[in-house]
Design an enzyme around this catalytic site. Structure first.
Site, PDB file in Angstrom:
ATOM      1  N   ARG A   1      33.766   8.456 -10.856  1.00  0.00           N
ATOM      2  CA  ARG A   1      34.565   9.583 -11.320  1.00  0.00           C
ATOM      3  C   ARG A   1      34.922  10.484 -10.145  1.00  0.00           C
ATOM      4  NH1 ARG A   1      31.882  12.887 -13.509  1.00  0.00           N
ATOM      5  NH2 ARG A   1      29.842  11.907 -13.543  1.00  0.00           N
TER       6      ARG A   1
ATOM      7  N   TYR B   1      39.136   3.087 -12.479  1.00  0.00           N
ATOM      8  CA  TYR B   1      37.691   3.016 -12.566  1.00  0.00           C
ATOM      9  C   TYR B   1      37.122   3.723 -13.799  1.00  0.00           C
ATOM     10  CZ  TYR B   1      32.809   2.979 -11.878  1.00  0.00           C
ATOM     11  OH  TYR B   1      31.486   2.761 -12.110  1.00  0.00           O
ATOM     12  N   GLY B   2      36.258   3.069 -14.490  1.00  0.00           N
ATOM     13  CA  GLY B   2      35.384   3.582 -15.538  1.00  0.00           C
ATOM     14  C   GLY B   2      35.755   4.917 -16.154  1.00  0.00           C
TER      15      GLY B   2
ATOM     16  N   LYS C   1      34.682   9.822 -21.320  1.00  0.00           N
ATOM     17  CA  LYS C   1      34.520  11.210 -20.898  1.00  0.00           C
ATOM     18  C   LYS C   1      35.750  12.077 -21.235  1.00  0.00           C
ATOM     19  CE  LYS C   1      30.572  10.009 -19.795  1.00  0.00           C
ATOM     20  NZ  LYS C   1      29.621  10.040 -18.720  1.00  0.00           N
TER      21      LYS C   1
ATOM     22  N   HIS D   1      26.874  15.120 -23.924  1.00  0.00           N
ATOM     23  CA  HIS D   1      26.559  14.018 -23.004  1.00  0.00           C
ATOM     24  C   HIS D   1      25.104  13.618 -23.245  1.00  0.00           C
ATOM     25  CE1 HIS D   1      26.585  12.575 -18.495  1.00  0.00           C
ATOM     26  NE2 HIS D   1      26.853  11.591 -19.313  1.00  0.00           N
TER      27      HIS D   1
ATOM     28  N   SER E   1      24.611  12.461 -15.178  1.00  0.00           N
ATOM     29  CA  SER E   1      25.010  11.093 -14.879  1.00  0.00           C
ATOM     30  C   SER E   1      23.986  10.408 -13.979  1.00  0.00           C
ATOM     31  CB  SER E   1      26.377  11.108 -14.188  1.00  0.00           C
ATOM     32  OG  SER E   1      27.299  11.767 -15.020  1.00  0.00           O
ATOM     33  N   ALA E   2      23.661   9.179 -14.337  1.00  0.00           N
ATOM     34  CA  ALA E   2      22.703   8.352 -13.578  1.00  0.00           C
ATOM     35  C   ALA E   2      21.338   9.029 -13.451  1.00  0.00           C
ATOM     36  CB  ALA E   2      23.265   7.972 -12.207  1.00  0.00           C
ATOM     37  N   CYS E   3      20.914   9.716 -14.510  1.00  0.00           N
ATOM     38  CA  CYS E   3      19.583  10.352 -14.513  1.00  0.00           C
ATOM     39  C   CYS E   3      18.694   9.838 -15.636  1.00  0.00           C
ATOM     40  CB  CYS E   3      19.718  11.867 -14.593  1.00  0.00           C
ATOM     41  SG  CYS E   3      20.331  12.572 -13.053  1.00  0.00           S
TER      42      CYS E   3
ATOM     43  N   ASN F   1      18.318   4.276 -19.783  1.00  0.00           N
ATOM     44  CA  ASN F   1      16.947   3.774 -19.720  1.00  0.00           C
ATOM     45  C   ASN F   1      16.083   4.333 -20.837  1.00  0.00           C
ATOM     46  OD1 ASN F   1      16.187   2.016 -17.198  1.00  0.00           O
ATOM     47  ND2 ASN F   1      17.865   3.366 -16.621  1.00  0.00           N
TER      48      ASN F   1
ATOM     49  N   ASP G   1      24.941   7.523 -24.142  1.00  0.00           N
ATOM     50  CA  ASP G   1      25.725   8.397 -23.256  1.00  0.00           C
ATOM     51  C   ASP G   1      26.357   9.596 -23.966  1.00  0.00           C
ATOM     52  OD1 ASP G   1      26.657   8.778 -20.534  1.00  0.00           O
ATOM     53  OD2 ASP G   1      28.675   8.323 -21.236  1.00  0.00           O
TER      54      ASP G   1
ATOM     55  N   ASN H   1      27.111   2.708  -7.709  1.00  0.00           N
ATOM     56  CA  ASN H   1      27.614   3.068  -9.044  1.00  0.00           C
ATOM     57  C   ASN H   1      28.226   1.851  -9.748  1.00  0.00           C
ATOM     58  OD1 ASN H   1      28.138   4.903 -11.202  1.00  0.00           O
ATOM     59  ND2 ASN H   1      30.273   5.097 -10.534  1.00  0.00           N
TER      60      ASN H   1
ATOM     61  N   ARG I   1      28.489  -1.069 -12.423  1.00  0.00           N
ATOM     62  CA  ARG I   1      28.167  -0.904 -13.849  1.00  0.00           C
ATOM     63  C   ARG I   1      28.380  -2.194 -14.628  1.00  0.00           C
ATOM     64  NH1 ARG I   1      27.240   4.764 -15.876  1.00  0.00           N
ATOM     65  NH2 ARG I   1      27.269   5.965 -13.946  1.00  0.00           N
TER      66      ARG I   1
ATOM     67  N   ARG J   1      17.031  15.488 -12.443  1.00  0.00           N
ATOM     68  CA  ARG J   1      16.263  15.079 -11.266  1.00  0.00           C
ATOM     69  C   ARG J   1      15.885  16.313 -10.480  1.00  0.00           C
ATOM     70  NH1 ARG J   1      17.122   9.557  -9.354  1.00  0.00           N
ATOM     71  NH2 ARG J   1      18.465   8.566 -10.893  1.00  0.00           N
TER      72      ARG J   1
ATOM     73  N   ASN K   1       7.626   6.943 -20.560  1.00  0.00           N
ATOM     74  CA  ASN K   1       8.183   8.215 -21.031  1.00  0.00           C
ATOM     75  C   ASN K   1       7.890   8.437 -22.521  1.00  0.00           C
ATOM     76  OD1 ASN K   1       9.193   8.823 -18.498  1.00  0.00           O
ATOM     77  ND2 ASN K   1      11.190   7.875 -18.898  1.00  0.00           N
TER      78      ASN K   1
HETATM   79  P1  GTP Z   1      25.347   7.674 -16.880  1.00  0.00           P
HETATM   80  O1  GTP Z   1      25.720   6.376 -17.511  1.00  0.00           O
HETATM   81  O2  GTP Z   1      25.913   7.849 -15.511  1.00  0.00           O
HETATM   82  O3  GTP Z   1      25.632   8.866 -17.723  1.00  0.00           O
HETATM   83  O4  GTP Z   1      23.767   7.606 -16.538  1.00  0.00           O
HETATM   84  P2  GTP Z   1      22.402   7.491 -17.354  1.00  0.00           P
HETATM   85  O5  GTP Z   1      21.883   8.873 -17.599  1.00  0.00           O
HETATM   86  O6  GTP Z   1      22.537   6.602 -18.516  1.00  0.00           O
HETATM   87  O7  GTP Z   1      21.429   6.861 -16.256  1.00  0.00           O
HETATM   88  P3  GTP Z   1      20.575   5.517 -16.248  1.00  0.00           P
HETATM   89  O8  GTP Z   1      19.642   5.383 -17.405  1.00  0.00           O
HETATM   90  O9  GTP Z   1      21.501   4.390 -16.031  1.00  0.00           O
HETATM   91  O10 GTP Z   1      19.653   5.725 -14.964  1.00  0.00           O
HETATM   92  C1  GTP Z   1      20.153   5.774 -13.686  1.00  0.00           C
HETATM   93  C2  GTP Z   1      19.086   5.625 -12.650  1.00  0.00           C
HETATM   94  O11 GTP Z   1      17.909   6.371 -12.944  1.00  0.00           O
HETATM   95  C3  GTP Z   1      18.645   4.188 -12.450  1.00  0.00           C
HETATM   96  O12 GTP Z   1      18.609   3.903 -11.080  1.00  0.00           O
HETATM   97  C4  GTP Z   1      17.268   4.142 -13.050  1.00  0.00           C
HETATM   98  O13 GTP Z   1      16.486   3.179 -12.430  1.00  0.00           O
HETATM   99  C5  GTP Z   1      16.747   5.565 -12.826  1.00  0.00           C
HETATM  100  N1  GTP Z   1      15.784   5.944 -13.881  1.00  0.00           N
HETATM  101  C6  GTP Z   1      16.002   5.942 -15.210  1.00  0.00           C
HETATM  102  N2  GTP Z   1      14.902   6.336 -15.900  1.00  0.00           N
HETATM  103  C7  GTP Z   1      13.962   6.613 -14.963  1.00  0.00           C
HETATM  104  C8  GTP Z   1      12.616   7.090 -15.038  1.00  0.00           C
HETATM  105  O14 GTP Z   1      12.050   7.331 -16.115  1.00  0.00           O
HETATM  106  N3  GTP Z   1      11.966   7.273 -13.855  1.00  0.00           N
HETATM  107  C9  GTP Z   1      12.566   7.022 -12.656  1.00  0.00           C
HETATM  108  N4  GTP Z   1      11.871   7.225 -11.540  1.00  0.00           N
HETATM  109  N5  GTP Z   1      13.837   6.573 -12.551  1.00  0.00           N
HETATM  110  C10 GTP Z   1      14.527   6.374 -13.684  1.00  0.00           C
HETATM  111  C1  SPV Z   2      28.800   9.190 -16.079  1.00  0.00           C
HETATM  112  O1  SPV Z   2      29.201   9.342 -14.910  1.00  0.00           O
HETATM  113  O2  SPV Z   2      28.175  10.093 -16.693  1.00  0.00           O
HETATM  114  C2  SPV Z   2      29.006   7.901 -16.766  1.00  0.00           C
HETATM  115  C3  SPV Z   2      29.837   6.901 -16.100  1.00  0.00           C
HETATM  116  O3  SPV Z   2      28.527   7.713 -17.868  1.00  0.00           O
HETATM  117  S1  SPV Z   2      31.538   7.186 -16.293  1.00  0.00           S
HETATM  118  O4  SPV Z   2      31.983   6.522 -17.505  1.00  0.00           O
HETATM  119  O5  SPV Z   2      32.206   6.629 -15.118  1.00  0.00           O
HETATM  120  O6  SPV Z   2      31.777   8.620 -16.412  1.00  0.00           O
HETATM  121 MN    MN Z   3      27.474   9.538 -18.654  1.00  0.00          MN
END
Ligand code: GTP
Ligand code: SPV
Ligand code: MN
Length: 587
Positions: A71, A199-200, A208, A228, A250-252, A256, A279, A370, A372, A403, A499
């Site tokens: 993004r 892209y995405g 989004k 979100h 995002s990516a936090c 998972n 998401d 990033n 996916r 984070r 968790n």
């Molecule tokens: P978006 O799709 O971007 O909105 O992200 P998301 O919030 O769905 O993130 P996602 O679950 O894909 O996690 C992204 C990163 O965080 C990955 O590299 C995971 O390995 C890491 N991660 C997820 N959960 C944990 C956790 O409980 N502990 C740690 N240390 N890392 C984690």
């Molecule tokens: C984010 O960045 O929070 C995502 C990936 O979930 S994207 O769809 O590219 O926004």
């Molecule tokens: Mn997201």
């Protein structure tokens, strides 16, 4: 399908075609045959690679332009008449000026190309939560991804009927010129434009652009919330299923957490988890005074790196059929995919995300950080039986998180709804590769919505306060941090499946089944109330994870005061009150 039945749609599509001048227009009817044909066409045309038919049936690999991998927040705009309505956290341009610019870019941009018209639904078609959109695009990649991420086709047109109530979306890949890339929401016109990207989150507009930026505006007007957030059902040994929503940037960790597998000790005792969404959550007050949530999407656009059989076997299982991979590495020995963290030992030779030869000695990443996967929700082994429930699921807890290497404890609970809104508003997190720009820099990301709130952030906080006043049985609000680090920078908390140990405490709090300690920032668990059985962690370490460093929090409070100062006096008084209480508690 009768594509001229709705005059509003037919006229508008005609108008877009007149400007973009495609050679051909194709309406996406949602049939399997049409999607199969487009997949085959993408493979023959070279924009996608078909993967191993035994190991990854019906899966494709796509590589984007190396400058078009995430993004672009600095190129994302909210265009409403008054700049003030977009607020200080959004880029703004006047609608007239922006339309002129975008129509200039659109003019003739699809010459020699096909324009696809995608009718899509966010939410189960016909559900009280559902909203409809039409995205026109010159990208087969967008069509194929939208067909996984949303419900597309003829049934959506039937649901729209003769109405003009649909979100208009225009996407053209254009030249991919970085300086002419625009991701634009016109909330007053229910219109979205994405140009010069493929892209995405920039171009899969249901996600989004619509389900958060436009929908947050709709929710404010109509009395609901677009967030979100993941949605997760947790089944205890008694067979009771309780649902939580979680907002992490995002990516936090949303995907998972949404697919977590209980630790062995929990599994043996009968704990189960059910994924509703990873998401986005659309949330409405129910007649019973609780909040009810649906996941408006139909698939997962998940982060690939770090996903493994160990960290997230459910996500791995999702990606083994009908999945599109974007910017991962290709293992040419058996035509399968690979990314950092998937296996302990990387393949000895691969083709990297840019299509270049790669070996473990290359010193570069094989997959983009990033990169996916786009996978159908139905592939998920733990998909909730409520996934398609048009009325959604009742929410017991809302969990914020981010984070933070130091400040935030593993978990704490807000004192009440308004204090919970405060906790969400002060969220801060290290930036990730999900957006172009610096990675690892702490920034405020209120409710994980900084890049996605389609109006003035302080008005959005007011909307949260107002919603709390409307519901008799609001969920309890918590904050978690899986990412606290030790002196060597290593994560202290094991995270992932473990968790659930924290979620168990959270749910017990919601049902008055466990006590807590009061602290300056809210309720903290008694160390003995978090189950550490089967975990290589002593109570002293856990105590450290729950510690609140008063000096750090005093600095935090100062920074929050500065931060609130940005919002032109619009921060709700309830949030100022919470800040004052925090300052007082810290002494
Ligand atoms: P978006 O799709 O971007 O909105 O992200 P998301 O919030 O769905 O993130 P996602 O679950 O894909 O996690 C992204 C990163 O965080 C990955 O590299 C995971 O390995 C890491 N991660 C997820 N959960 C944990 C956790 O409980 N502990 C740690 N240390 N890392 C984690
Ligand atoms: C984010 O960045 O929070 C995502 C990936 O979930 S994207 O769809 O590219 O926004
Ligand atoms: Mn997201």
């Amino acid at each position: 399908m009768d594509i001229t039945a709705n005059k509003h749609i037919a006229d508008w599509v005609g108008e877009v075609a007149e400007r973009a001048k495609p050679d051909k227009i194709v309406w996406i009817d949602g049939s399997r045959e049409q999607i199969e044909e487009l997949r085959e066409q993408a493979v023959l045309g070279g924009s996608m690679i078909r993967l191993n038919k035994e190991k990854y049936p019906n899966c494709l690999l796509h590589r984007t332009d190396p400058d078009d991998v995430a993004r672009v927040e600095d190129r994302t705009f909210i265009c409403c008449k008054n700049k003030e309505d977009a607020g200080p956290t959004n880029n703004w341009m006047s609608p007239d000026e922006m339309y002129a610019k975008l129509y200039g870019i659109l003019e003739g941009s699809m010459r020699g190309r096909t324009m696809y018209v995608i009718p899509y639904s966010m939410g189960v078609i016909g559900s009280p939560f559902a909203k409809y959109g039409i995205e026109v695009t010159d990208s087969v990649y967008v069509v194929l991804n939208m067909a996984i991420m949303t419900r597309v086709g003829e049934k959506v047109l039937e649901a729209i009927g003769g109405s003009s109530d649909f979100i208009k979306g225009i996407h053209t890949q254009g030249t991919l010129d970085k300086d002419k890339k625009y991701i634009v929401q016109f909330p007053e016109d229910n219109t979205i434009f994405s140009v010069n990207s493929n892209y995405g989150g920039n171009v899969l507009q249901g996600k989004k652009c619509f389900a958060l930026r436009i929908a947050s505006n709709l929710g404010r007007k109509e009395g609901w919330m677009a967030e979100h957030m993941l949605i997760l059902g947790i089944e205890n040994p008694k067979g009771e299923i309780r649902y939580v929503c979680g907002a992490f940037p995002s990516a936090c960790g949303k995907t998972n957490l949404a697919m977590l597998i209980p630790p062995e000790g929990y599994r043996i005792n009968g704990w189960k988890t059910w994924c509703v969404g990873d998401d986005i959550a659309w949330i409405r007050p129910g007649k019973d005074g609780r909040l009810w949530a649906v996941n408006p999407e139909n698939g997962f656009f998940g982060v690939a790196p770090g996903t493994s059989e160990r960290s997230n076997p459910n996500a791995m299982a999702c990606t083994h059929e009908g999945t599109i991979f974007t910017n991962v590495a290709l293992d040419p020995s058996d035509n399968t995919v690979w990314w950092e963290g998937m296996t302990k030992n990387p393949p000895s030779y691969a083709i990297d995300w840019q299509g270049r030869p790669w070996t473990p000695e290359s010193g570069t990443k094989a997959a983009h950080p990033n990169s996916r996967f786009t996978a159908p929700a139905k592939n998920c082994p733990c998909i909730s039986s409520e996934f398609d429930n048009p009325n959604g699921v009742p929410i017991s807890a809302i969990i914020f998180g981010g984070r933070r290497a130091k400040t935030a404890p593993l978990v704490y609970q807000s004192r009440d709804w308004n204090h919970g809104v405060f906790v969400g508003s002060i969220m801060a997190s290290e930036t990730t590769a999900a957006a172009v720009g610096n990675v690892g820099v702490v920034r405020r990301d209120p409710m994980a919505m900084l890049p996605f709130c389609g109006y003035h952030m302080a008005d959005y906080w007011q909307h949260w306060i107002d919603m709390g006043n409307k519901i008799a049985n609001p969920p309890k609000i918590f904050n978690v941090n899986w990412f606290r680090t030790d002196d060597e920078g290593k994560f202290i908390w094991p995270g992932f499946g473990d968790n659930l140990r924290v979620l168990e405490w959270i749910l017990k709090r919601c049902f008055n089944e466990v006590g807590a300690r009061e602290s300056a920032i809210g309720y903290i668990p008694n160390v003995s109330d978090i189950n550490l059985e089967g975990l290589d962690m002593d109570e002293k370490t856990l105590d450290g994870l729950l510690e609140i460093d008063v000096d750090l929090w005093r600095k935090e409070a100062e920074d929050i005061r500065r931060y609130y100062g940005m919002f032109n006096g619009k921060v709700p008084k309830e949030l100022w009150n919470s800040l004052e209480t925090l300052e007082k508690n810290l002494g």
